[in-house]
Scaffold this motif. Structure first.
Motif, PDB file in Angstrom:
ATOM      1  N   ASP A 100       0.914  -1.180   0.238  1.00  0.00           N
ATOM      2  CA  ASP A 100       0.026   0.169   0.076  1.00  0.00           C
ATOM      3  C   ASP A 100       0.754   1.289  -0.073  1.00  0.00           C
ATOM      4  OD1 ASP A 100      -1.700   2.191   0.249  1.00  0.00           O
ATOM      5  OD2 ASP A 100      -2.757   1.197   2.039  1.00  0.00           O
ATOM      6  N   GLU A 123       0.124   4.034  -0.851  1.00  0.00           N
ATOM      7  CA  GLU A 123      -0.278   5.534  -0.573  1.00  0.00           C
ATOM      8  C   GLU A 123      -0.305   5.744   0.885  1.00  0.00           C
ATOM      9  OE1 GLU A 123      -4.817   7.474  -0.399  1.00  0.00           O
ATOM     10  OE2 GLU A 123      -4.657   5.439  -1.129  1.00  0.00           O
ATOM     11  N   HIS A 124      -0.231   4.811   1.771  1.00  0.00           N
ATOM     12  CA  HIS A 124      -0.299   4.826   3.233  1.00  0.00           C
ATOM     13  C   HIS A 124       1.256   4.379   3.707  1.00  0.00           C
ATOM     14  CE1 HIS A 124      -4.532   4.482   2.699  1.00  0.00           C
ATOM     15  NE2 HIS A 124      -4.469   5.817   3.417  1.00  0.00           N
ATOM     16  N   ASP A 125       2.109   4.147   2.593  1.00  0.00           N
ATOM     17  CA  ASP A 125       3.488   3.613   3.117  1.00  0.00           C
ATOM     18  C   ASP A 125       3.570   2.532   3.791  1.00  0.00           C
ATOM     19  OD1 ASP A 125       6.397   3.661   2.870  1.00  0.00           O
ATOM     20  OD2 ASP A 125       6.463   4.877   4.656  1.00  0.00           O
ATOM     21  N   TYR A 148      -4.688  12.029   4.618  1.00  0.00           N
ATOM     22  CA  TYR A 148      -5.190  11.224   5.810  1.00  0.00           C
ATOM     23  C   TYR A 148      -4.479  11.725   7.173  1.00  0.00           C
ATOM     24  CZ  TYR A 148      -1.012   8.524   4.499  1.00  0.00           C
ATOM     25  OH  TYR A 148       0.143   7.962   4.309  1.00  0.00           O
ATOM     26  N   ILE A 178      -2.388  11.063  10.306  1.00  0.00           N
ATOM     27  CA  ILE A 178      -1.127  10.273  10.837  1.00  0.00           C
ATOM     28  C   ILE A 178      -0.815  10.772  12.310  1.00  0.00           C
ATOM     29  CG2 ILE A 178      -0.317   9.604   8.587  1.00  0.00           C
ATOM     30  CD1 ILE A 178       2.165  11.302   8.955  1.00  0.00           C
ATOM     31  N   ASN A 210       7.018   5.653  10.055  1.00  0.00           N
ATOM     32  CA  ASN A 210       7.080   5.763   8.612  1.00  0.00           C
ATOM     33  C   ASN A 210       8.299   7.071   8.096  1.00  0.00           C
ATOM     34  OD1 ASN A 210       5.486   8.059   8.581  1.00  0.00           O
ATOM     35  ND2 ASN A 210       5.139   7.780   6.362  1.00  0.00           N
ATOM     36  N   ILE A 266       2.213   5.997  11.023  1.00  0.00           N
ATOM     37  CA  ILE A 266       0.888   5.554  10.086  1.00  0.00           C
ATOM     38  C   ILE A 266       0.043   4.637  11.158  1.00  0.00           C
ATOM     39  CG2 ILE A 266      -0.137   4.511   8.327  1.00  0.00           C
ATOM     40  CD1 ILE A 266       1.719   6.815   7.523  1.00  0.00           C
ATOM     41  N   TYR A 290      -4.856   1.752   8.801  1.00  0.00           N
ATOM     42  CA  TYR A 290      -4.697   1.581   7.389  1.00  0.00           C
ATOM     43  C   TYR A 290      -4.212   0.290   7.023  1.00  0.00           C
ATOM     44  CZ  TYR A 290      -5.727   6.686   7.758  1.00  0.00           C
ATOM     45  OH  TYR A 290      -6.112   8.005   7.871  1.00  0.00           O
TER      46      TYR A 290
END
Length: 249
Positions: free
Chosen positions: A101, A103-105, A184, A186, A215, A237, A241
């Motif tokens: 993923d 996008e969310h690392d 989003y 975090i 992250n 993160i 997620y």
């Protein structure tokens, strides 16, 4: 979007409520692994650049997606895997990417060998500013070796973030608006992490439940400044997620 199966299992219930931090750390350390690679002709043949932690079935490893990208960029001929154990007793296990993923690392690996003790995931939506959490990993990677290090940090803010698809110099009003929509929340921590901490679990100091994945670190100036003069600002993160895209082919 469905949860990955191991997330459903991990959310089943709390861990050892009321345990002392010393006990929580000792319980967590067998689940912490180095994320690295093996190449027979390289010196040293084993290397690692980030951190991961085991969940679910004991063979599932969570880490930051950018750690895997760093390894792939370094040398395409190396074997991706995890380092298990501690110090000179570390063992390399080959691993494959089973979900990614970007996008969310976040990334999921499946490692070979026998299962390791697994950490349990909490509900990150319950974390509020002021919550004291801990993270365990390998802050400087190969520099300090495979010896897990634990830091503590307070959730100083829950802040929106988005990854720009182009360099900041090419951002215009349209792309800036798009990033705002994609942002989003975090966790921002007042704890000090370093580049090798990427992928470390962020967990409750009493229960050991994991609420986030380290992250990135705020860097003042050049990348090297993260080691010489750390900012003391770290981002993680939230584990909620940890939901697929489709598994990595």
């Amino acid at each position: 979007m469905k949860l990955w199966p191991w997330v459903v299992m991990a959310l089943a219930g709390p861990a050892s409520t009321g345990a002392e931090l010393e006990q929580v750390i000792e319980h967590a350390k067998p689940s912490i692994v180095g994320i690295g690679s093996y190449q027979k002709l390289r010196t040293p043949p084993l290397t690692f650049v980030g951190t991961g932690f085991v969940i679910g079935d004991g063979l599932t490893v969570v880490t930051a997606a950018h750690v895997l990208q760093d390894l792939r960029n370094a040398d395409a001929s190396q074997v991706l895997g995890v380092l298990v154990g501690q110090g000179d007793g570390a063992q390399f296990r080959a691993a494959s990417i089973s979900a990614l993923d970007q996008e969310h690392d976040l990334a999921q690996l499946h490692m070979a060998g026998t299962p390791l003790p697994a950490m349990r995931l909490g509900d990150s939506s319950t974390v509020a500013e002021g919550r004291l959490l801990a993270f365990t990993g390998f802050p400087l990677g190969m520099v300090l070796g495979l010896h897990p290090v634990t830091h503590r940090g307070m959730v100083s803010a829950i802040t929106p973030v988005a990854t720009p698809p182009v360099s900041s110099g090419k951002l215009d009003a349209r792309l800036a608006s798009q990033l705002h929509r994609q942002a989003y929340p975090i966790f921002q921590l007042d704890g000090t992490a370093y580049p090798g901490n990427s992928g470390s679990p962020l967990y409750d100091t009493e229960t050991g439940l994991v609420y986030g994945v380290i992250n990135m670190v705020y860097v003042k100036g050049l990348k090297e400044a993260a080691i010489a003069t750390p900012s003391g600002i770290t981002y993680a993160i939230p584990v909620n997620y940890l939901r697929g895209p489709a598994p990595h082919p």
